[in-house]
Every structure is written in C-alpha cells, then in structure tokens.
Enzyme design. Structure first.
Site, short mmCIF file in Angstrom:
data_model
loop_
_atom_site.label_atom_id
_atom_site.label_comp_id
_atom_site.label_asym_id
_atom_site.label_seq_id
_atom_site.Cartn_x
_atom_site.Cartn_y
_atom_site.Cartn_z
CB CYS A 210 7.92 -10.37 -36.59
SG CYS A 210 8.16 -11.07 -34.97
N GLY B 70 4.79 -7.88 -41.04
CA GLY B 70 6.19 -7.54 -41.27
C GLY B 70 6.57 -7.83 -42.70
CG ASN C 135 4.77 -11.33 -32.54
OD1 ASN C 135 5.18 -10.19 -32.78
ND2 ASN C 135 3.50 -11.58 -32.35
N GLY C 136 7.50 -10.08 -30.63
CA GLY C 136 7.42 -9.31 -29.39
C GLY C 136 8.73 -8.65 -29.06
CE1 TYR D 83 -2.74 -0.44 -39.57
CE2 TYR D 83 -0.89 -1.11 -38.21
CZ TYR D 83 -1.41 -0.76 -39.44
OH TYR D 83 -0.61 -0.75 -40.53
#
Length: 475
Positions: A12, A38, A112-113, A254
């Site tokens: 996210c 996301g 996030n993670g 990416y």
C-alpha cells in the site's frame, strides 16, 4: 515487466498532513499520486478539533471519494492509505486507516509494510483478552498501545513502547486528537518521506505525492524514528536503535513511480542506469530494443543508449485498463495480458527484438508476451531483466510469500529461458544493480534489502524466542 500481471504486489501507500484547512482535499490528491501502490481500497481520516472523521471503502481513490465524500471530511489534519489486499485481507473492515475510539482518546492508524511477528503478538494479546475486528497487522499496534497502560505514560510513550515490540518492515502514519505521528522500522525497508507545504507538514510513501500538491521534500524518516507533528511544530524521538539501512530493492526496480526519489535517488535515473549496466554485462546482436510498459521503459532506454541498438515502442499499453496486479487471483491476472498489452507488428516483424523487463516472478506472463511478439512476426526475442533472479519469498509486504511461486527458484537461467520460450535470457547481476542504483556493493551494509534475490533477510522472519512477558507489554 508488467509485474502487476504476474502477481508481484506491493502492500500500500500512506499519506499524512497537518496544519492545512483543506487537509482532506490535499490527501485525496496525495493518495491519487500513490494509486499505483494499491487499488483495492482507499481511506482518509481527518481531525476536526478532538473528533476523527473517516471515509473509506473498497475501490479506487476517485471511486471512494466521489460525490460529497470529501465534504464530510472536515479538519486541518488527515492521514490516508491506498491498499492492495490479499485473499485474507479483503473486506471494508480491513481498509485503512483504522480508527480506534476509547475513553483515553481516539487513534487512527495506517500502515505500509508487514509486521512479521504479528501472529505471535496477536495470539498473545488475545490470551490477555483483546478482541480483534480485522485481519490487518495494523490493529496489532492499536491493541499494544491500549494495553501499555499506565497513569504516568503519555500516549506518545505508549506508542513508542508498542512500536519497539514490532519486527518487520513498517511505515506507520498515526493521527490522534492532538498530533500526527509517523514511524519507520529500524531498517527503513519501506520508503517514507517528510515534506513541507507552506506552513503545513506532509508525509508520504513516495515523493511523487509531494510534487502533485506542490510540497517540498525535507527528508526521509530515519530508521527507528518516531516523528511527532502538532501545532508546536515537528519533534523527533527514537523508539528503537537504528539498524543497518535496508531499503527494499524492488522499490527501485518496480514499485515506485519513476518521478519519485528514495534516499535522494531518482527512480527513473536508477532504472535507466540499470539498463545501461545490463547492456555492459550482455552482448546481443539485435535490431530493436523495447520495454514492457511502464516500469521497464526507463531500463529499456538505458539499454538502448549503451548498446547502440535503437529503442522502439514494440509493446503498447492500453491506458484504459486498470493495473491488473490488483486482482488477487493469478487466473484473473493472466486474463488481463492481452487486454493490457498489444505488440506493434510494424516495429517487431522480421526483427531480432531485445525485450527489457524489470523482473520475472512466476514467468507465465513473460511466456505470453514472448509468444505475442513472435506471433507479431519477431524473428528472435531476447529477454533481458534489469534485476537479479527472484529466488526467495518476501515477508515485508510484497505478495510473494512462498518460493514455489518463483520461477527462478531451483532453476538455472537456461531452464527459465526454456520455460518462457525466449531465444536468450539474461539477468542483471546483484553487484551491477547496486552500482546502478547508487549503492556500494563492496560495503557490508549496502543500504538495500536483497532478500528476494539472496535469501538473506535483514530482520528476524519467524520468531524463535518466547513471547514477551505481559509485564513488557502492560506497564
């Protein structure tokens, strides 16, 4: 290449702002810039006085906040998240930010993670009477904060003690009744930056969010740092000692947008240098170079410039099809290939084509694209990958959790080449990638997490120690 078609998924993106009358609207723009991280859910929580208002739902940012949704989010501070979900994380209850209300004050959190010891912590908390409402790791932090009770501890101290119990990769934004708190794991595995927009403070997973709102990037959040932002300004404390910095290498390969900067390194420039380095490491006789849109284009341009082989748009992306990595099932991802990409027959017909890709995960889509190029008349298709082979699972918020999903695990490069039906296959070396990004491979701490390429993880993965005694959680 289109990692989204093969199932390489980032968890996210998070955003936060303090001290702006249009906090909700600015958060909307910030989340829109982070949409690539996301697309299955989005949410914003604002602070109006002591009240926290929340709007969240499954869907894209512009779908969740259509109509009058933004108007209902009043206040001068906000946090938000865009979310990718796995099978176990579906449902609106798991869309963040999560909001927790109690007699000691309200708290909203977005992550996030991935917290690698979340299961152990959850089981321990449930034995102590906690009841969880979601499948999200984020809720673990809220329960830890609540159970670290003491009349002598401030909420800030309770947050610090709770954060110190977490292991893994985490970048948190938290909104309370009187402050915005931002926390980064001790290894800095996930990106998180602080910016300034006039008198307002902003935080975001990527600096591209600052660009869209006209904010200036000040710095990255440091390892093990807790940043507290309120009406008095910004204050920094530590909840853990900093470990060796280990930024996720796949952010450069990416995940991140090309116009973002991580640790002061521009993503487009890093990917372009990876392409140049790849051209130095392999010599191919070919007529045209093409990249798979979008994340491989920078590397393809670099490969073309270094090799002298002309760059052409051999593959066209349909801009009106959403990023299909959002589909949690492999079957749905695979159905999106032909909708997503089309070969340009006039460019590849009768040509020896170098197809530059960012990475290969399962290989099924690589095979389909190689076939598409050959069906369009390509004489040869040489696949070059601007990163090393992915051979190990990621436990830090990227959706490759088992090595059985990875085509390169326990296979030689030649065996992978045969499976994807390419005429040749070359991966960028790990040292070449580090040099291209701007790190020193000679240093013991190169500043990058290489776990998915090497199997060497910067943190504990499965806890082999006893759970913390209750006295370590509840003071």
């Amino acid at each position: 290449m289109l990692a989204e078609l093969r199932g390489l998924n980032e968890e996210c993106g998070v955003f936060g702002i303090w001290g702006h009358e249009d906090a909700a609207q600015i958060s909307y723009y910030g989340l829109h810039a982070l949409q690539h991280r996301g697309q299955e859910g989005a949410g914003i929580v604002t602070k109006e006085g002591k009240k926290l208002h929340v709007v969240k739902d499954e869907g894209l940012v512009n779908e969740v906040f259509s109509g009058d949704a933004i108007k209902n989010l009043k206040g001068n501070a906000a946090i938000g998240q865009v979310r990718y979900t796995t099978e176990n994380g579906r449902g609106i209850e798991n869309v963040q930010p999560l909001v927790f209300r109690s007699t000691t004050g309200s708290l909203s959190i977005a992550l996030n993670g991935n917290i690698v010891n979340a299961v152990e912590l959850r089981e321990h908390l449930e034995r102590q009477g906690s009841i969880f409402q979601t499948a999200s790791d984020t809720e673990v932090l809220a329960h830890l904060v609540k159970r670290t009770t003491s009349g002598t501890l401030t909420q800030r101290d309770r947050v610090k003690k709770a954060l110190a119990l977490l292991k893994g990769a985490f970048a948190f934004v938290m909104l309370t009744e009187d402050s915005l708190m931002v926390a980064q794991d001790p290894n800095t595995i996930r990106p998180l930056s602080i910016g300034k927009m006039g008198d307002a403070w902003v935080v975001a997973s990527e600096t591209c969010a600052f660009d869209i709102i006209g904010a200036e990037c000040i710095r990255s959040v440091e390892p093990g740092e807790l940043v507290i932002i309120n009406d008095k300004g910004m204050h920094s404390e530590r909840f853990a000692e900093a470990s060796d910095r280990a930024m996720c290498s796949m952010e450069y390969v990416y995940f991140a947008r090309p116009d973002s900067n991580i640790d002061g390194i521009n993503i487009h420039s890093a990917r372009k240098r990876c392409g140049k380095q790849l051209a130095r490491e392999v010599k191919i006789e070919a007529d045209v170079v093409t990249g798979v849109p979008d994340s491989s284009i920078s590397a393809a341009i670099g490969f073309s410039e270094e090799s002298g082989i002309p760059y052409e748009l051999g593959l066209i992306k349909n801009r009106y099809v959403g990023r299909t990595f959002i589909q949690p099932s492999q079957e749905l991802r695979e159905k999106g290939v032909k909708m997503k990409l089309s070969p340009v027959q006039q460019v590849v017909q009768g040509k020896r084509v170098v197809m530059v890709d960012d990475s290969i995960v399962r290989g099924t889509t690589s095979k389909r694209i190689v076939r598409m190029l050959k069906e369009a008349g390509a004489k040869e298709v040489h696949v070059v990958i601007a990163s090393p082979p992915l051979v190990s699972p990621c436990y830090y918020g990227v959706d490759i959790s088992t090595d059985s999903e990875l085509i390169a695990t326990n296979r030689t490069v030649e065996e992978v080449r045969d499976l994807i039906e390419a005429d040749s296959l070359t991966f960028l070396s790990a040292d070449g990638m580090l040099k291209a990004i701007g790190r020193s491979p000679e240093m013991k701490n190169c500043g990058q997490c290489l776990a998915c390429f090497t199997g060497n993880y910067p943190t504990e993965i499965y806890s082999d120690t006893a759970m913390p005694h209750e006295k370590e959680i509840v003071r």
